[in-house]
Design an enzyme around this catalytic site. Structure first.
Site, mmCIF file in Angstrom:
data_model
loop_
_atom_site.group_PDB
_atom_site.id
_atom_site.type_symbol
_atom_site.label_atom_id
_atom_site.label_comp_id
_atom_site.label_asym_id
_atom_site.label_seq_id
_atom_site.Cartn_x
_atom_site.Cartn_y
_atom_site.Cartn_z
ATOM 1 N N VAL A 28 39.950 38.557 40.705
ATOM 2 C CA VAL A 28 38.596 38.364 41.223
ATOM 3 C C VAL A 28 38.700 37.335 42.337
ATOM 4 O O VAL A 28 39.687 36.603 42.433
ATOM 5 C CB VAL A 28 37.594 37.917 40.133
ATOM 6 C CG1 VAL A 28 37.344 39.033 39.125
ATOM 7 C CG2 VAL A 28 38.057 36.655 39.437
ATOM 8 N N SER A 29 37.689 37.259 43.164
ATOM 9 C CA SER A 29 37.764 36.405 44.354
ATOM 10 C C SER A 29 37.375 34.953 44.133
ATOM 11 O O SER A 29 37.751 34.095 44.923
ATOM 12 C CB SER A 29 36.888 36.988 45.461
ATOM 13 O OG SER A 29 37.393 38.250 45.836
ATOM 14 N N SER A 30 36.623 34.669 43.085
ATOM 15 C CA SER A 30 36.184 33.278 42.889
ATOM 16 C C SER A 30 36.298 32.858 41.430
ATOM 17 O O SER A 30 36.343 33.695 40.529
ATOM 18 C CB SER A 30 34.749 33.099 43.389
ATOM 19 O OG SER A 30 33.866 33.873 42.617
ATOM 20 N N GLN A 79 33.805 34.204 38.660
ATOM 21 C CA GLN A 79 33.777 35.619 38.309
ATOM 22 C C GLN A 79 34.639 35.879 37.079
ATOM 23 O O GLN A 79 35.603 35.169 36.810
ATOM 24 C CB GLN A 79 34.264 36.471 39.480
ATOM 25 C CG GLN A 79 33.316 36.445 40.663
ATOM 26 C CD GLN A 79 33.865 37.251 41.818
ATOM 27 O OE1 GLN A 79 34.983 37.026 42.273
ATOM 28 N NE2 GLN A 79 33.067 38.194 42.301
#
Length: 140
Positions: free
Chosen positions: A13-15, A18
């Site tokens: 996931v990007s962050s 998340q």
């Protein structure tokens, strides 16, 4: 350990806020590589660990192509690298498997979802849509 027959999961996931839980829900793996970083490049610690860990007979399972890479060049590089080591790469969402066997359909499908994903999710979307519109207008 030879690495034969292991299931290696990769989730990204990007962050930090998340959740990765749903990506490989219901799929058992021997080792899962999890990252909470942008997929903008291949310089990701867990991706590098996956690339070093995968061996002949392993199966690498990823929820979708956009979890592995955000552009076609990186996606092809990663998949080719894993397949060259003798691993099989399975994308759940796209229902595609890459194993090194000659399969022109899979190669074509490697290009199409990434092109669509990049055009709808990235900052290139307006530019990409303009390019598609101009190409279609020329065909008329």
């Amino acid at each position: 350990m030879t690495g034969r027959g292991r299931i290696l999961g990769y989730v990204r996931v990007s962050s930090l806020d998340q959740n990765t839980a749903r990506q490989l829900e219901g799929i058992e793996s021997n080792i899962t590589f999890e990252e909470k970083v942008s997929g903008k490049n291949m310089e990701r610690p867990q991706l590098q660990a996956l690339m070093q860990t995968a061996h002949i007979g392993d199966t690498v399972v990823i929820h979708s192509m956009d979890r592995l890479a955000r552009n076609l060049i990186d996606l092809k590089t990663i998949v080719s690298g894993l397949v060259a080591k003798g691993a099989e790469v399975k994308f759940i969402k796209e229902n595609l498997t890459f194993s090194g066997k000659s399969d022109h359909y899979s190669e074509l499908m490697l290009i199409q979802p990434v092109r669509i994903s990049i055009s709808t999710k990235s900052s290139l979307s307006p530019w990409w849509n303009l390019q598609i519109w101009q190409t279609n207008a020329k065909r008329r």
